[in-house]
Scaffold this motif. Structure first.
Motif, PDB file in Angstrom:
ATOM      1  N   ALA A 130       6.703  -8.739  10.014  1.00 46.93           N
ATOM      2  CA  ALA A 130       7.331  -7.421  10.020  1.00 46.93           C
ATOM      3  C   ALA A 130       6.686  -6.557   8.950  1.00 46.93           C
ATOM      4  N   LEU A 131       7.073  -5.286   8.937  1.00 47.60           N
ATOM      5  CA  LEU A 131       6.612  -4.332   7.945  1.00 47.60           C
ATOM      6  C   LEU A 131       7.823  -3.690   7.295  1.00 47.60           C
ATOM      7  N   VAL A 132       7.806  -3.578   5.968  1.00 47.73           N
ATOM      8  CA  VAL A 132       8.867  -2.886   5.247  1.00 47.73           C
ATOM      9  C   VAL A 132       8.351  -1.514   4.835  1.00 47.73           C
ATOM     10  N   VAL A 133       9.112  -0.479   5.179  1.00 47.36           N
ATOM     11  CA  VAL A 133       8.778   0.896   4.818  1.00 47.36           C
ATOM     12  C   VAL A 133       9.790   1.337   3.766  1.00 47.36           C
ATOM     13  N   ARG A 140       0.863  -1.175   0.000  1.00 43.76           N
ATOM     14  CA  ARG A 140       0.000   0.000   0.000  1.00 43.76           C
ATOM     15  C   ARG A 140       0.907   1.235   0.000  1.00 43.76           C
ATOM     16  N   PHE A 141       0.302   2.449  -0.151  1.00 43.29           N
ATOM     17  CA  PHE A 141       1.089   3.667  -0.303  1.00 43.29           C
ATOM     18  C   PHE A 141       0.567   4.763   0.624  1.00 43.29           C
ATOM     19  N   ASN A 142       1.457   5.701   0.983  1.00 45.21           N
ATOM     20  CA  ASN A 142       1.011   6.822   1.796  1.00 45.21           C
ATOM     21  C   ASN A 142       0.291   7.839   0.915  1.00 45.21           C
ATOM     22  N   ALA A 143      -0.343   8.827   1.549  1.00 51.73           N
ATOM     23  CA  ALA A 143      -1.162   9.784   0.810  1.00 51.73           C
ATOM     24  C   ALA A 143      -0.347  10.601  -0.184  1.00 51.73           C
ATOM     25  N   ALA A 144       0.906  10.882   0.155  1.00 52.04           N
ATOM     26  CA  ALA A 144       1.761  11.683  -0.717  1.00 52.04           C
ATOM     27  C   ALA A 144       2.371  10.871  -1.853  1.00 52.04           C
ATOM     28  N   GLN A 145       2.156   9.566  -1.855  1.00 53.43           N
ATOM     29  CA  GLN A 145       2.710   8.658  -2.867  1.00 53.43           C
ATOM     30  C   GLN A 145       4.242   8.666  -2.865  1.00 53.43           C
ATOM     31  N   THR A 146       4.810   8.919  -1.704  1.00 56.14           N
ATOM     32  CA  THR A 146       6.276   8.943  -1.575  1.00 56.14           C
ATOM     33  C   THR A 146       6.816   7.730  -0.839  1.00 56.14           C
ATOM     34  N   VAL A 147       5.932   7.008  -0.156  1.00 59.67           N
ATOM     35  CA  VAL A 147       6.340   5.862   0.651  1.00 59.67           C
ATOM     36  C   VAL A 147       5.440   4.675   0.340  1.00 59.67           C
ATOM     37  N   ALA A 148       6.057   3.502   0.200  1.00 61.17           N
ATOM     38  CA  ALA A 148       5.316   2.255   0.058  1.00 61.17           C
ATOM     39  C   ALA A 148       5.448   1.452   1.338  1.00 61.17           C
ATOM     40  N   TYR A 149       4.354   0.805   1.731  1.00 60.58           N
ATOM     41  CA  TYR A 149       4.345  -0.088   2.881  1.00 60.58           C
ATOM     42  C   TYR A 149       4.167  -1.513   2.353  1.00 60.58           C
ATOM     43  N   LEU A 150       5.051  -2.404   2.749  1.00 61.10           N
ATOM     44  CA  LEU A 150       4.985  -3.791   2.279  1.00 61.10           C
ATOM     45  C   LEU A 150       4.942  -4.742   3.466  1.00 61.10           C
ATOM     46  N   SER A 151       4.029  -5.706   3.403  1.00 62.36           N
ATOM     47  CA  SER A 151       3.925  -6.673   4.491  1.00 62.36           C
ATOM     48  C   SER A 151       4.967  -7.768   4.326  1.00 62.36           C
ATOM     49  N   ASP A 152       5.511  -8.184   5.437  1.00 59.61           N
ATOM     50  CA  ASP A 152       6.510  -9.256   5.496  1.00 59.61           C
ATOM     51  C   ASP A 152       5.906 -10.359   6.346  1.00 59.61           C
ATOM     52  N   THR A 153       5.522 -11.469   5.712  1.00 59.52           N
ATOM     53  CA  THR A 153       4.755 -12.500   6.406  1.00 59.52           C
ATOM     54  C   THR A 153       5.547 -13.269   7.451  1.00 59.52           C
ATOM     55  N   SER A 154       6.843 -13.018   7.546  1.00 57.47           N
ATOM     56  CA  SER A 154       7.579 -13.602   8.660  1.00 57.47           C
ATOM     57  C   SER A 154       7.299 -12.830   9.943  1.00 57.47           C
ATOM     58  N   GLY A 184      14.679   4.610  -2.914  1.00 51.78           N
ATOM     59  CA  GLY A 184      14.757   3.159  -2.955  1.00 51.78           C
ATOM     60  C   GLY A 184      15.258   2.556  -1.653  1.00 51.78           C
ATOM     61  N   LYS A 185      15.548   3.401  -0.677  1.00 51.59           N
ATOM     62  CA  LYS A 185      16.001   2.904   0.613  1.00 51.59           C
ATOM     63  C   LYS A 185      14.813   2.614   1.516  1.00 51.59           C
ATOM     64  N   GLY A 186      15.008   1.694   2.432  1.00 57.63           N
ATOM     65  CA  GLY A 186      13.909   1.332   3.308  1.00 57.63           C
ATOM     66  C   GLY A 186      14.366   0.736   4.615  1.00 57.63           C
ATOM     67  N   VAL A 187      13.387   0.486   5.479  1.00 54.48           N
ATOM     68  CA  VAL A 187      13.663  -0.132   6.776  1.00 54.48           C
ATOM     69  C   VAL A 187      12.639  -1.237   7.029  1.00 54.48           C
ATOM     70  N   ARG A 188      13.039  -2.190   7.821  1.00 52.36           N
ATOM     71  CA  ARG A 188      12.159  -3.284   8.231  1.00 52.36           C
ATOM     72  C   ARG A 188      11.839  -3.063   9.705  1.00 52.36           C
ATOM     73  N   VAL A 189      10.558  -2.884  10.021  1.00 51.73           N
ATOM     74  CA  VAL A 189      10.151  -2.536  11.381  1.00 51.73           C
ATOM     75  C   VAL A 189       9.127  -3.542  11.903  1.00 51.73           C
ATOM     76  N   LEU A 190       8.826  -3.449  13.191  1.00 55.54           N
ATOM     77  CA  LEU A 190       7.858  -4.317  13.878  1.00 55.54           C
ATOM     78  C   LEU A 190       8.287  -5.781  13.926  1.00 55.54           C
ATOM     79  N   ALA A 191       9.555  -6.037  13.603  1.00 57.31           N
ATOM     80  CA  ALA A 191       9.998  -7.429  13.494  1.00 57.31           C
ATOM     81  C   ALA A 191       9.907  -8.202  14.805  1.00 57.31           C
ATOM     82  N   GLU A 192      10.058  -7.534  15.913  1.00 58.18           N
ATOM     83  CA  GLU A 192       9.995  -8.221  17.201  1.00 58.18           C
ATOM     84  C   GLU A 192       8.715  -7.898  17.957  1.00 58.18           C
ATOM     85  N   ASP A 193       7.776  -7.261  17.296  1.00 58.45           N
ATOM     86  CA  ASP A 193       6.575  -6.791  17.984  1.00 58.45           C
ATOM     87  C   ASP A 193       5.450  -7.823  17.916  1.00 58.45           C
ATOM     88  N   SER A 194       4.737  -7.985  18.996  1.00 59.98           N
ATOM     89  CA  SER A 194       3.678  -8.999  19.067  1.00 59.98           C
ATOM     90  C   SER A 194       2.541  -8.711  18.095  1.00 59.98           C
TER      91      SER A 194
END
Length: 360
Positions: free
Chosen positions: A167-170, A151-165, A176-186
């Motif tokens: 986590a969330l990829v921003v 999915r995308f943010n309102a400004a169309q500058t950021v993509a959000y991708l789900s990681d089924t292991s 083209g740079k990004g971060v992987r977040v929520l990896a250790e979150d319940s």
């Protein structure tokens, strides 16, 4: 490929007469269809992933039930047994697919473990019918094979991708740079195995194993304020997109994003979701073979239920206030995937059109 036969037409007619009120059969297809995306000018694109024998493919639906590979044959030509087949320029494992707010047809290639360059986000220009954006993701995720939806943010500058292991990829679409977040979150973890048609979904491991899938479904509210997300087994959360986007430059926030997440409602084991202009989220229930509607306030009710809604996946909302429902026909069992068709796409009337920032 022409897919309707006389027999299929007869079966489809019989099915249509027995469906739940409001549920209408739109298409009967030869191949199981995971997702549908419809452009502003009415072009229809399908992602066809689940099969026991055929590789995943993206197609355009034209002239009734005829399909052609999209954007071309080359992108749908990956062959794992052919050393000259380039996973960087072909679809290895199409997962998410949708027309974004910028009008591109975006395809999430989840890739395959050990296949370098296979995990990527691919953007197809619908004017030229050619790929003009590619983001390779393994340097962000650290592996191949887990990215699922976008999915995308309102400004169309950021993509959000789900990681089924789990986590969330921003992803910054400019750099083209990004971060992987929520990896250790319940909130991103599967706390219970998925359910299908009254039973636990079998796993891919030893006999008796079950299937648990982490963060999978994601949506953005029509005002762009919230990112909604959930593990595939259910449990819907939301977090402000301002916090999510800030993780691209704030390492401290990236490590604590889960602290800002809020529970929304307890959703069921889910195949796919979508959102409308009023902020209602539609959630497919793989266990009850139903579609739930979750209001922005978190009230969840069953919208429609029918045995034909077998593992409904990537849904779509159109401006004529219809919810498009591809029943992907995934039937977990001993073979790990599904039985043969028939394969259907349905529509159901709703009270709103598409979110203005979700898709064209």
């Amino acid at each position: 490929m022409r897919v309707n036969t006389t027999f299929q037409l007869l079966v489809s007619a019989a099915l249509a007469s027995a469906l739940a009120p409001g549920l209408q059969l739109a298409y009967s297809l030869e191949r199981p269809t995971q997702g549908i995306s419809i452009s502003a000018d009415g072009r229809k694109f399908l992602s066809q992933r689940y099969s026991l024998t055929d590789p995943p493919q993206a197609v355009e639906l034209i002239n009734g039930n005829t399909t052609v590979l999209y954007p071309n044959v080359a992108w749908n030509s990956y062959n794992a047994s052919n050393s000259s087949s380039d996973p960087r320029k072909t679809f290895v494992s199409i997962d998410g697919a949708r027309i974004g707010p910028d009008g591109r047809y975006w395809l999430v290639d989840g890739g395959s473990t050990g296949v370098n360059g296979s995990t990527k986000l691919v953007g197809v220009n619908l004017t030229t019918d050619s790929v003009d954006k590619i983001y390779y993701l393994s340097s962000i995720t650290g592996s191949e094979g887990d990215i699922d939806d976008v999915r995308f943010n309102a400004a169309q500058t950021v993509a959000y991708l789900s990681d089924t292991s789990g986590a969330l990829v921003v992803l910054d679409l400019g750099t083209g740079k990004g971060v992987r977040v929520l990896a250790e979150d319940s909130t991103a973890q599967a706390w219970y195995p998925m359910m299908y048609n009254g039973t636990l979904v079998p796993g891919y491991g030893q006999a008796g194993s079950t299937l648990s899938v982490g963060l999978d479904q994601i949506e953005v509210s029509p005002d762009g304020k919230y990112l909604y997300y959930q593990p595939c087994n259910g449990g819907l959360y939301k977090v402000e997109t301002a916090y999510v986007d800030a993780t691209l430059t704030n390492a401290t926030l990236a490590g604590s994003l889960g602290d800002y997440a809020e529970p929304v409602t307890l959703t069921p084991s889910t195949g796919g979701t979508t959102i409308d202009a009023d902020g209602n989220i539609y959630v497919s229930d793989t266990n009850l073979l139903a579609i739930w509607m979750v209001t922005p306030e978190g009230r969840a009710t069953i919208l429609v239920q029918d045995e034909a809604l077998l593992w409904t996946d990537l849904m779509w909302v159109t401006s004529d206030k219809k919810l498009w429902l591809p029943a992907s026909q995934m039937r977990p069992g001993g073979d790990g995937l599904m039985a043969s068709g028939p394969n259907y796409i349905f529509t159901y009337p709703i009270d709103a059109g598409p979110s203005p920032i979700d898709h064209a």
